[in-house]
Enzyme design. Structure first.
Site, mmCIF file in Angstrom:
data_model
loop_
_atom_site.group_PDB
_atom_site.id
_atom_site.type_symbol
_atom_site.label_atom_id
_atom_site.label_comp_id
_atom_site.label_asym_id
_atom_site.label_seq_id
_atom_site.Cartn_x
_atom_site.Cartn_y
_atom_site.Cartn_z
ATOM 1 N N GLY A 62 0.811 -1.206 0.000
ATOM 2 C CA GLY A 62 0.000 0.000 0.000
ATOM 3 C C GLY A 62 0.847 1.260 0.000
ATOM 4 N N CYS A 63 0.464 2.205 0.854
ATOM 5 C CA CYS A 63 1.128 3.511 0.884
ATOM 6 C C CYS A 63 2.588 3.421 1.304
ATOM 7 C CB CYS A 63 0.376 4.444 1.836
ATOM 8 S SG CYS A 63 -1.297 4.847 1.284
ATOM 9 N N ALA A 64 2.979 2.359 1.983
ATOM 10 C CA ALA A 64 4.384 2.199 2.388
ATOM 11 C C ALA A 64 5.272 1.736 1.240
ATOM 12 C CB ALA A 64 4.488 1.206 3.543
ATOM 13 N N LEU B 279 3.715 5.002 5.715
ATOM 14 C CA LEU B 279 2.970 4.012 6.487
ATOM 15 C C LEU B 279 2.115 3.177 5.548
ATOM 16 C CD1 LEU B 279 1.697 6.453 9.275
ATOM 17 C CD2 LEU B 279 3.687 4.944 9.401
#
Length: 363
Positions: free
Chosen positions: A141-143, A346
Site C-alpha cells: 500500500g502507501c508504504a 505508512l
C-alpha cells in the site's frame, strides 16, 4: 544512490468539487447525513487528482474482472511512459540511459492482480535484457514507495556496479466499489488517486553515475522496516466477489502520534541523529491529519511538511507513488550538499518504512 525519477500524468484530471458531487450522487440515498459527511472532501485539502478512466465509467459499476483487465493493460502503458521519462530525464541526466543497462526491476503495486506480473509485460514492450531480474512487490500500500527504495538500495549495496528501477504504480480508482456504502469507501473517494513513478537507483560504483546532472546525489544511508503486531484491521483490503474493499481506520493519526514517534526517534538514535538534525522530511502525505500528527509527534515546524502538502493538494493520495512525487519535488527545489533527509511512509500491516538520506557531492 538515487540517480533519476520519472513520472507520467494520467489522462483524466478531476477537481475535488466534481468528486464531491460524484460522491453525493453515489452515496446520498444511503446516508441520512450525507451533507454532514461531504465536508471531508474540502478538509482533505486536495484540489485536483488524476485518474485512469473518465468519471462516468466509475458510475457504470464495472465488474472486478473488467476493472482488473483495465489495471493490467493501463499499468503496462503508464509504467512504460514513466520508465522512458526516468531514463531520459534531462533534469537528472545528461544523456539517455538504455533499458539494457538496468540489472533488475522492482515493481511495486497494491491495486490490481497480474500473473505474469506487470514488469514481465513491460519487458515485452521496452528493450530490457531478457536476463533482467524481476522483483514484484505486492500488498504494501502507501508504504510501498519507501519500501521499494529500501529493497532496491539493499540490492545495490550487494551489487555496487549495477543499477535497478523501482516502478510504483497504483490505480486506486479501479478499486472503487460502486455498491459499497461504507464510510471507508466514502473517505477513500475523497482521498485516493491514480499515479505512476519510476526511480533509477544505482550502486556506488555504477558507471551510470557519470551521467548525473545533479550537483549532489541523494544516497540512502540506512533504512528500517517496522511492523505493528496484530494490526491487520488498521489499513488494507477486504476481498469479496466484487473486488477489493478499502479498510481505512480513523485511528491512523493517533497511531502516528503514539506508535510512530518512538519508532522514528529510535531509528534516528541508531544513526546518531535527533529530529532537529533532519534537514528535509520526505513524508508520504496519507492525509492532512496524518501530516499534522507527524508534526506534533516529532516536533516539526509546519514548513517541514510543506512539499508533502503541496503534492497532496495537486495529486491526492496515490498510495505508494505519492512519496516519490514528494522526493522529486525536493530534488527539483535544490538540496544542499551534506544535508540529511528522513523519508517516512505508512502502510498495511500496520507498518512503517523509514529511510535516512544524505546528499553527497560528486557521488
Amino acid at each position: 544512490m538515487i540517480l533519476s525519477i520519472g513520472k507520467h500524468l494520467l489522462p483524466h484530471c478531476l477537481h475535488q468539487s466534481d468528486a464531491a458531487a460524484f460522491a453525493k450522487k453515489q452515496f446520498g440515498d444511503h446516508f441520512r447525513d450525507i451533507d454532514r459527511l461531504l465536508p471531508v472532501f474540502q478538509s482533505a485539502e486536495i484540489d485536483t487528482r488524476y485518474f485512469a478512466m473518465p468519471l462516468d465509467w466509475y458510475s457504470s459499476g464495472p465488474t472486478f474482472e473488467e476493472k482488473n483487465e483495465r489495471y493490467i493493460s493501463l499499468s503496462v502503458e503508464y509504467a512504460a511512459e514513466a520508465i522512458k521519462d526516468c531514463l531520459n530525464n534531462s533534469f537528472y541526466l545528461d544523456t539517455e540511459i538504455e533499458c539494457s543497462e538496468v540489472s533488475a526491476i522492482y515493481y511495486v503495486s497494491t491495486t490490481g492482480i497480474s500473473t505474469p506480473s506487470i514488469e514481465a509485460r513491460i519487458m515485452n514492450v521496452l528493450p530490457f535484457s531478457p536476463h533482467t531480474k524481476r522483483i514484484p512487490i505486492w500488498g504494501l500500500g502507501c508504504a510501498g514507495g519507501a519500501s521499494g527504495l529500501s529493497r532496491a538500495n539493499e540490492y545495490c549495496t550487494a551489487h555496487p556496479e549495477e543499477a535497478v528501477l523501482v516502478i510504483n504504480l497504483e490505480l486506486c480508482s479501479l478499486t472503487f466499489q460502486h455498491g459499497d456504502y461504507s464510510k471507508s469507501n466514502l473517505i477513500g473517494t475523497a482521498l485516493f488517486a491514480d499515479g505512476v513513478s519510476c526511480v533509477l537507483v544505482t550502486g556506488e560504483k555504477s558507471p551510470l553515475l557519470q551521467h548525473s546532472k545533479m550537483k549532489n546525489v541523494p544516497t540512502i544511508i540506512s533504512a528500517q522496516s517496522t511492523l505493528m503486531k496484530d494490526s491487520e484491521d488498521v489499513m488494507g483490503w477486504e476481498v469479496s466477489n466484487e473486488g477489493l474493499h478499502v479498510v481505512f481506520s480513523k485511528s491512523i493519526p493517533s497511531i502516528v502520534s503514539t506508535w510512530l514517534e518512538p519508532n522514528v526517534k529510535g531509528f534516528l538514535t541508531s544513526q546518531n541523529k535527533v529530529p532537529d538534525e533532519i534537514d528535509y522530511f520526505i513524508a508520504h502525505p496519507g492525509g492532512t491529519k496524518v501530516l499534522t500528527a507527524y508534526e506534533e509527534a516529532l516536533g516539526l515546524d509546519k514548513s517541514m511538511t510543506a512539499i508533502s502538502r503541496e503534492v497532496l493538494r495537486h495529486y491526492g493520495n496515490m498510495s505508494s507513488v505519492t512519496v516519490i512525487y514528494v522526493l522529486d519535488q525536493f530534488l527539483r527545489s535544490g538540496c544542499e550538499t551534506g544535508a540529511t533527509g528522513l523519508m517516512a511512509a505508512l502502510g498495511p500491516g500496520f507498518c512503517s518504512e523509514l529511510l535516512l538520506l544524505e546528499w553527497k557531492e560528486g557521488a
